[in-house]
Design a protein around this motif. Structure first.
Motif, PDB file in Angstrom:
ATOM      1  N   GLY A 267       0.977  -1.174   0.044  1.00 30.06           N
ATOM      2  CA  GLY A 267      -0.068  -0.075   0.110  1.00 30.06           C
ATOM      3  C   GLY A 267       0.656   1.270  -0.006  1.00 30.06           C
ATOM      4  O   GLY A 267       2.075   1.213  -0.196  1.00 30.06           O
ATOM      5  N   HIS A 268       0.139   2.391   0.270  1.00 29.57           N
ATOM      6  CA  HIS A 268       0.730   3.716   0.199  1.00 29.57           C
ATOM      7  C   HIS A 268       1.337   4.232   1.594  1.00 29.57           C
ATOM      8  O   HIS A 268       0.535   4.221   2.294  1.00 29.57           O
ATOM      9  CB  HIS A 268      -0.179   4.705  -0.499  1.00 29.57           C
ATOM     10  CG  HIS A 268       0.585   5.955  -1.084  1.00 29.57           C
ATOM     11  ND1 HIS A 268       1.446   6.004  -2.203  1.00 29.57           N
ATOM     12  CD2 HIS A 268       0.860   7.103  -0.408  1.00 29.57           C
ATOM     13  CE1 HIS A 268       1.864   7.040  -2.519  1.00 29.57           C
ATOM     14  NE2 HIS A 268       1.709   7.870  -1.335  1.00 29.57           N
ATOM     15  N   GLY A 269       2.581   4.525   1.607  1.00 27.43           N
ATOM     16  CA  GLY A 269       2.847   5.015   2.945  1.00 27.43           C
ATOM     17  C   GLY A 269       4.441   4.804   3.507  1.00 27.43           C
ATOM     18  O   GLY A 269       4.772   3.785   2.811  1.00 27.43           O
ATOM     19  N   LYS A 270       5.014   5.762   3.782  1.00 20.99           N
ATOM     20  CA  LYS A 270       6.573   5.693   4.112  1.00 20.99           C
ATOM     21  C   LYS A 270       6.997   4.390   4.981  1.00 20.99           C
ATOM     22  O   LYS A 270       6.349   3.989   5.819  1.00 20.99           O
ATOM     23  CB  LYS A 270       7.194   6.959   4.707  1.00 20.99           C
ATOM     24  CG  LYS A 270       8.533   7.092   4.755  1.00 20.99           C
ATOM     25  CD  LYS A 270       8.833   8.496   5.412  1.00 20.99           C
ATOM     26  CE  LYS A 270      10.427   8.315   5.684  1.00 20.99           C
ATOM     27  NZ  LYS A 270      10.877   7.479   6.487  1.00 20.99           N
ATOM     28  N   GLU A 271       7.738   3.794   4.371  1.00 20.61           N
ATOM     29  CA  GLU A 271       8.516   2.522   5.305  1.00 20.61           C
ATOM     30  C   GLU A 271       7.741   1.429   5.628  1.00 20.61           C
ATOM     31  O   GLU A 271       7.995   0.546   6.247  1.00 20.61           O
ATOM     32  CB  GLU A 271       8.696   3.112   6.684  1.00 20.61           C
ATOM     33  CG  GLU A 271       9.876   4.539   6.747  1.00 20.61           C
ATOM     34  CD  GLU A 271      11.206   4.353   6.230  1.00 20.61           C
ATOM     35  OE1 GLU A 271      11.697   2.931   5.932  1.00 20.61           O
ATOM     36  OE2 GLU A 271      11.867   5.424   6.038  1.00 20.61           O
ATOM     37  N   ARG A 272       6.442   1.329   5.107  1.00 19.86           N
ATOM     38  CA  ARG A 272       5.821   0.142   5.098  1.00 19.86           C
ATOM     39  C   ARG A 272       6.646  -1.188   4.619  1.00 19.86           C
ATOM     40  O   ARG A 272       6.275  -2.149   5.227  1.00 19.86           O
ATOM     41  CB  ARG A 272       4.325   0.248   4.326  1.00 19.86           C
ATOM     42  CG  ARG A 272       3.547   1.571   5.117  1.00 19.86           C
ATOM     43  CD  ARG A 272       2.131   1.164   4.272  1.00 19.86           C
ATOM     44  NE  ARG A 272       1.195   2.145   4.961  1.00 19.86           N
ATOM     45  CZ  ARG A 272      -0.031   2.245   4.638  1.00 19.86           C
ATOM     46  NH1 ARG A 272      -0.568   1.383   3.735  1.00 19.86           N
ATOM     47  NH2 ARG A 272      -0.643   3.350   5.150  1.00 19.86           N
ATOM     48  N   ALA A 273       7.131  -1.189   3.500  1.00 18.61           N
ATOM     49  CA  ALA A 273       7.848  -2.244   2.935  1.00 18.61           C
ATOM     50  C   ALA A 273       9.167  -2.436   3.993  1.00 18.61           C
ATOM     51  O   ALA A 273       9.275  -3.582   4.300  1.00 18.61           O
ATOM     52  CB  ALA A 273       8.352  -2.181   1.537  1.00 18.61           C
ATOM     53  N   ASP A 274       9.843  -1.434   4.614  1.00 19.75           N
ATOM     54  CA  ASP A 274      10.865  -1.449   5.186  1.00 19.75           C
ATOM     55  C   ASP A 274      10.532  -2.134   6.426  1.00 19.75           C
ATOM     56  O   ASP A 274      11.246  -3.392   7.170  1.00 19.75           O
ATOM     57  CB  ASP A 274      11.743  -0.321   5.654  1.00 19.75           C
ATOM     58  CG  ASP A 274      12.297   0.164   4.553  1.00 19.75           C
ATOM     59  OD1 ASP A 274      12.374  -0.205   3.409  1.00 19.75           O
ATOM     60  OD2 ASP A 274      12.629   1.473   4.281  1.00 19.75           O
ATOM     61  N   PHE A 275       9.304  -1.816   7.107  1.00 16.33           N
ATOM     62  CA  PHE A 275       8.879  -2.470   8.367  1.00 16.33           C
ATOM     63  C   PHE A 275       8.823  -3.817   8.289  1.00 16.33           C
ATOM     64  O   PHE A 275       8.939  -4.693   9.040  1.00 16.33           O
ATOM     65  CB  PHE A 275       7.602  -1.608   8.857  1.00 16.33           C
ATOM     66  CG  PHE A 275       6.701  -2.302  10.046  1.00 16.33           C
ATOM     67  CD1 PHE A 275       7.740  -1.899  11.396  1.00 16.33           C
ATOM     68  CD2 PHE A 275       6.115  -2.951  10.106  1.00 16.33           C
ATOM     69  CE1 PHE A 275       6.931  -2.590  12.195  1.00 16.33           C
ATOM     70  CE2 PHE A 275       5.155  -3.644  11.206  1.00 16.33           C
ATOM     71  CZ  PHE A 275       5.748  -3.298  12.441  1.00 16.33           C
TER      72      PHE A 275
END
Length: 379
Positions: free
Chosen positions: A47-55
């Motif tokens: 989805g859309h939002g900073k650091e979501r994949a990183d988390f």
């Protein structure tokens, strides 16, 4: 077990913009097919939002590194220096480090080559070894979706798969590899950005007052009806105004003009840096006191800057180009378009301007997002 964490719509937009896909929707069809034949293969749209994949990636790495039934982990995030801190704890643990292979595709970020005891692997027939090319105009056949499908940045990260480990099976944690300079998007739904961990960019480029007063945007919502109570307390509404980030029709980030610069404040910060022999820490001063290096940071944190000095520092950082022209970080303090061309119609530093790649771009605001990623289109 293979897990790929990605902002599907953003990656699709990037691939379409550089003509690697005929249409952004082809990416979703590929993602659906990816897991059909292998039940433990998944492409996860964060989805859309900073650091979501990183988390997600960091949590998967932590979970499987402590899982005794996990035989091996293939970690595909070497393009991103933000994961170094997560791998650093294993570098002197030969047993755990031996159970991890660092998957390289594009040039690894600085620091990965210094990690001892880790195995390394490349699969150049599977993953791109070069960053995705710069943005080129979208194919004429492609028409950006009309609202409410949102045009926004194609979070480009070269598709690098992100496997993660499962019991008795090798696990790969990989994130879509992010290319060199920022990828540029085409209009598409503001899906989640393929997270890119090491972001040095952060600055709210929207001036709330101007954003709120602009009649070129649809209203966000209607004010609630009065409940009959009257308050004589001082109004605090101005501080509660929403912040926005703006994009043109091609998904390029647009910068809002800063307040006029104070000459004395500019001279004060220059003298301070000259006297200390160290630059100011942009992260600390312009990102709400957040700096990942903490006490080990080699730049100046204290004393705090005055509002006028902060504004002068923003002018300095705006002269540096953000690596992502489709940047979606509200606190990004780097520049996304040349202010000379925007405000004066032409740049006097054309050959050497750090933001010359933005020269000639469409400067018309097409869509804006608030901090909850609600979008509004210009009328």
């Amino acid at each position: 077990m293979v897990n790929v964490f990605v902002s599907l719509d953003k990656l699709a937009q990037k691939l379409a913009s550089v003509r690697l896909l005929q249409h952004p929707q082809d990416m979703r069809a590929f993602a659906q097919s990816f897991g059909v034949n292998q039940p433990l293969f998944s492409i996860i749209d964060v989805g859309h939002g900073k650091e979501r994949a990183d988390f997600r990636i960091k949590e998967m790495l932590r979970t499987f590194s402590d899982n005794p039934t996990c035989k091996h982990i293939i970690f595909g995030g070497c393009h991103d220096a933000g994961y170094l801190v997560n791998l650093d704890q294993y570098k002197h643990n030969e047993v755990k480090a031996a159970r991890m292979t660092l998957l390289e595709s594009t040039l690894p970020a600085r620091g990965y080559m210094e990690l001892p005891n880790f195995k390394r692997a490349r699969f150049d027939t599977v993953f791109r070894s070069e960053p995705l090319p710069e943005y080129v105009s979208a194919p004429a056949a492609y028409q950006p979706p009309a609202p409410p499908s949102v045009p926004v940045q194609a979070l480009v990260q070269a598709p690098v798969q992100t496997p993660v480990q499962a019991p008795a099976r090798p696990v790969v944690v990989a994130k879509n590899q992010s290319p060199i300079v920022s990828p540029t998007p085409v209009n598409v739904k503001p899906a989640a950005p393929v997270a890119q961990s090491p972001s040095t960019t952060s600055s709210s480029l929207a001036t709330p007052s101007s954003a709120a007063s602009s009649n070129s945007w649809a209203t966000v919502g209607k004010t609630g009806a009065s409940n009959g109570n009257i308050s004589i307390a001082p109004s605090n509404k101005t501080s509660a105004k929403k912040r926005y980030i703006y994009f043109n029709k091609d998904g390029y980030r647009l910068d809002e003009a800063l307040s006029p610069r104070d000459k004395n404040a500019s001279e004060a910060i220059e003298k301070r840096m000259e006297k200390a022999g160290r630059n100011l820490c942009n992260h600390w001063h312009l990102n709400r006191g957040q700096c990942s290096n903490g006490n080990f940071c080699r730049f100046q944190h204290e004393p705090k800057l005055t509002p006028a000095e902060l504004n002068s520092l923003r002018y300095k950082t705006r002269s540096l180009a953000c690596k992502r022209r489709d940047c979606d970080k509200f606190d990004c303090y780097l520049g996304h378009q040349c202010s000379y061309e925007r405000d004066q119609g032409a740049c006097p530093y054309e050959p050497t301007c750090n933001l010359r790649s933005s020269h000639g771009m469409d400067k018309t605001k097409y869509v804006r997002y608030d901090e909850d990623w609600n979008e509004e289109y210009s009328k």
